[in-house]
Design an enzyme around this catalytic site. Structure first.
Site, PDB file in Angstrom:
ATOM      1  N   HIS A   1       0.822  -1.202   0.000  1.00  0.00           N
ATOM      2  CA  HIS A   1       0.000   0.000   0.000  1.00  0.00           C
ATOM      3  C   HIS A   1       0.864   1.263   0.000  1.00  0.00           C
ATOM      4  CE1 HIS A   1      -3.883  -2.060   1.627  1.00  0.00           C
ATOM      5  NE2 HIS A   1      -3.412  -2.617   0.532  1.00  0.00           N
TER       6      HIS A   1
ATOM      7  N   GLU B   1       0.681   3.982   1.803  1.00  0.00           N
ATOM      8  CA  GLU B   1       1.106   4.404   3.136  1.00  0.00           C
ATOM      9  C   GLU B   1       2.338   3.621   3.581  1.00  0.00           C
ATOM     10  OE1 GLU B   1      -3.527   4.247   3.563  1.00  0.00           O
ATOM     11  OE2 GLU B   1      -1.989   3.360   2.277  1.00  0.00           O
TER      12      GLU B   1
ATOM     13  N   CYS C   1      -6.481   1.183   5.412  1.00  0.00           N
ATOM     14  CA  CYS C   1      -6.888  -0.134   5.914  1.00  0.00           C
ATOM     15  C   CYS C   1      -6.363  -0.304   7.341  1.00  0.00           C
ATOM     16  CB  CYS C   1      -6.378  -1.246   4.999  1.00  0.00           C
ATOM     17  SG  CYS C   1      -4.603  -1.568   5.128  1.00  0.00           S
TER      18      CYS C   1
ATOM     19  N   CYS D   1      -2.494  -0.527   7.560  1.00  0.00           N
ATOM     20  CA  CYS D   1      -1.821   0.755   7.334  1.00  0.00           C
ATOM     21  C   CYS D   1      -2.028   1.708   8.502  1.00  0.00           C
ATOM     22  CB  CYS D   1      -2.283   1.380   6.021  1.00  0.00           C
ATOM     23  SG  CYS D   1      -1.560   0.550   4.572  1.00  0.00           S
TER      24      CYS D   1
END
Length: 166
Positions: free
Chosen positions: A83, A85, A121, A124
């Site tokens: 991801h 992040e 999410c 993250c």
């Protein structure tokens, strides 16, 4: 008399940069870009894509989660991507992130539309908390955004309530 262009505010300035970063994403579903800023200096950037050295979904020509009709927020273990992040955090040192702000923008890969309902999410969120990031700002539209105090993610622990916030 020449008209002076209106200056963009700081949150939208950094969100514009995060939006540029997302254009490097290799995801066939959603593209995300994240930047970490501390004291008005960009510390790190990240976008979602396969780990270094692995084939990207855009190279393979398919997304396993799409192929299996997996809804948003489920079965991330089948996703090839790291991801945005996480990639931004991986690329910065902890002392650079302490007290910083992360700016995140998202785009639908198929339509090119900016996403108005993004959030991090659960995994993250944990990474952002541990990195020492103070605030996260999500783009919700051309000049709209939502600011989250990371402390609220600590206090309102979604891993206890079962409200994972996807």
């Amino acid at each position: 008399m020449e008209q002076i262009a209106q200056r963009v505010n700081k949150p939208n300035y950094y969100l514009d940069i995060a939006e540029t970063v997302l254009r490097r994403s290799t995801c066939l579903r959603k593209k995300y870009g994240a930047i970490i800023v501390k004291n008005d200096v960009i510390v790190s950037t990240g976008y979602n894509g396969a780990p270094r050295g692995r084939d990207n979904c855009c190279t393979l020509g398919y997304c396993m989660r799409d192929e299996l009709n997996i809804p948003r927020g489920e079965r991330y273990e089948l996703c090839r991507s790291v991801h945005a992040e996480a990639n931004a955090i991986i690329n910065a040192s902890r002392d650079q992130m302490l007290g910083s702000t992360m700016y995140i923008a998202g785009m639908d890969s198929k339509t090119g539309e900016i996403l108005s309902d993004i959030s991090s999410c659960a995994m993250c969120k944990r990474l952002v908390i541990n990195a020492g990031i103070e605030r996260v700002i999500f783009r919700n539209g051309a000049d709209k955004y939502t600011e989250i105090k990371v402390r609220d993610w600590v206090i309102n622990d979604d891993s206890i309530t079962g409200q994972l916030g996807y």
